[in-house]
Scaffold this active site. Structure first.
Site, short mmCIF file in Angstrom:
data_model
loop_
_atom_site.label_atom_id
_atom_site.label_comp_id
_atom_site.label_asym_id
_atom_site.label_seq_id
_atom_site.Cartn_x
_atom_site.Cartn_y
_atom_site.Cartn_z
N HIS A 252 3.28 1.08 9.76
CA HIS A 252 4.73 1.18 9.57
C HIS A 252 5.44 0.02 10.28
O HIS A 252 6.21 0.22 11.22
CB HIS A 252 5.24 2.53 10.09
CG HIS A 252 6.01 3.32 9.09
ND1 HIS A 252 5.46 3.78 7.92
CD2 HIS A 252 7.32 3.72 9.06
CE1 HIS A 252 6.36 4.45 7.24
NE2 HIS A 252 7.52 4.42 7.90
N ASN B 297 9.20 0.41 4.45
CA ASN B 297 7.74 0.35 4.60
C ASN B 297 7.00 0.80 3.35
O ASN B 297 6.04 0.16 2.91
CB ASN B 297 7.30 1.20 5.79
CG ASN B 297 7.75 0.62 7.11
OD1 ASN B 297 7.18 -0.31 7.63
ND2 ASN B 297 8.82 1.20 7.67
N GLY B 298 7.44 1.93 2.75
CA GLY B 298 6.74 2.44 1.57
C GLY B 298 6.79 1.47 0.42
O GLY B 298 5.78 1.17 -0.22
N THR C 118 7.48 -1.81 0.50
CA THR C 118 6.75 -3.04 0.82
C THR C 118 5.25 -2.79 0.74
O THR C 118 4.49 -3.64 0.24
CB THR C 118 7.13 -3.55 2.21
OG1 THR C 118 8.55 -3.71 2.31
CG2 THR C 118 6.47 -4.90 2.48
#
Length: 401
Positions: free
Chosen positions: A229, A235-236, A238
């Site tokens: 993270h 984050n998800g 990317t």
């Protein structure tokens, strides 16, 4: 994966001091947020061996073959633009970006996304999904140079203008997933920010290995990224761009972005549970989720290709203008960009304003375009059939617009 390898892959934990005493919270929340909290300590995976069962490995290999076949099929589908498979490649890139955003709770229908791509007035969600398109393209373009810097570049494109997310910078503080205003009751607490740079370098080294089956490697890399993270936000999304950069780098995909996120959307609970299992030391569920998502994505993608091919064939019959006219040259572009304005057409086709307007008028008369804005300035037209096909794709994947 054997028991010793399970233990090797499972995250460890370390006690950390919470310094958020000034965080606004209720008395009950403050009572819970006393003392230290536990943050994850992910293992280094760049040199780790993975013992995957033959059944899971076979399913992953079959899914990889299906992705490769779908990619190759595009050579004979839909019209080309400037010698490239631009229309369908862009369509799939955008549908994947929209699905990836949906997993994070950011929704935008095909019409809103198409208008956002024109940089016309649009909602915040549509603009965020449009940024995700750019980020995914940035990651794919940098696939041959898969590094921390290229991941940062994708994040910068994704979160541009959102200062709180620190676009293009690794986080410099603690983040957590779920659980309220402190990490004490979070669903998962990623590692302290001081550990992130070294973990990212280790992840990149893992991504550049050539001795691991591709989809297994992609699945583990994605799960490790989500465990690290590395950013304040994004984050998800990317992490899912990393999936496509790795598929492109390995040569599995050459022409398109297979909408794997759309496949993951069919069961997001299983996807998040698989990430949890990975952190407990078992990578099998996340590999299985990516395999199943790939099959679902290819099936849904083929359906979309069929729909768009039929739409284009009907357009060819319905449009009376001659071959080579601005109106006919615009048709392939409408498959990937179903919202247009006169200025946009001028730039895309390199024609005069009168020629662009004439093309719009012909397409409106043929029933291909419909004006959706009022007034005489900044007018926008949409290809309703394409919008419908894209929304149907979203419905099949479980995505809402």
């Amino acid at each position: 994966m054997n028991q010793s390898a399970d233990a090797q892959l499972a995250v460890g934990w370390e006690r950390c001091t919470w310094d958020g005493a000034d965080t606004p919270m209720s008395r009950r929340e403050r009572a819970v947020a006393q003392g230290p909290y536990l943050a994850a300590v992910p293992p280094a995976i760049s040199g780790m061996d993975f013992d995957i069962t033959s059944a899971i490995a076979t399913e992953a290999e079959d899914a990889l073959v299906e992705i490769s076949h779908f990619d190759a099929e595009l050579a004979n589908s839909l019209p080309r633009a400037d010698g490239e498979l631009a229309p369908l490649a862009v369509v799939l890139l955008r549908t994947e970006s929209a699905s990836s955003s949906q997993i994070e709770g950011v929704t935008a229908g095909a019409k809103a996304l198409a208008i956002a791509t024109l940089h016309e007035s649009s909602g915040q969600n549509a603009r965020m999904v449009a940024a995700n398109v750019e980020a995914m393209q940035r990651a794919i373009d940098l696939a041959d140079d898969l590094s921390t810097d290229s991941i940062l570049a994708a994040h910068r494109a994704l979160m541009d203008g959102q200062a709180y997310a620190g676009p293009g910078r690794l986080r410099d503080g603690q983040v957590w997933i779920g659980g309220g205003p402190t990490p004490h009751t979070a669903t998962f607490v990623p590692p302290r920010y001081e550990r992130v740079p070294a973990l990212m370098e280790d992840l990149v080294a893992f991504c550049n290995r050539t001795d691991i089956p591709v989809l297994t490697q992609v699945s583990i890399a994605h799960a490790q990224f989500e465990t690290i993270h590395p950013f304040n936000d994004g984050n998800g999304r990317t992490g899912r761009t990393l999936v496509h950069a790795m598929l492109r780098r390995s040569g599995v995909t050459r022409r398109l972005t297979v909408p794997v996120s759309a496949g993951l959307l069919t069961d997001t609970e299983a996807y998040f549970a698989a990430l949890g299992s990975y952190r407990d030391g078992d990578p099998a569920p996340i590999i299985t989720q990516f395999s199943r998502a790939s099959f679902a994505a290819v099936g849904n993608g083929r359906h979309l290709v069929t729909d768009l091919t039929e739409i284009y064939a009907d357009w060819q019959q319905d449009l009376p203008s001659r071959q080579g006219s601005a109106a006919r040259r615009l048709l392939p572009h409408l498959l990937s960009q179903p919202a247009v304005a006169v200025k946009h057409i001028q730039q895309h086709l390199e024609v005069s304003q009168p020629a662009a307007q004439r093309a719009v008028d012909q397409l409106v008369e043929a029933g291909i375009l419909k004006q959706i804005s009022t007034g005489k300035r900044d007018r926008v037209w949409i290809a309703r059939e394409v919008i419908t096909a894209l929304d149907n794709f979203a419905t099949r994947s479980g995505r809402r617009g």
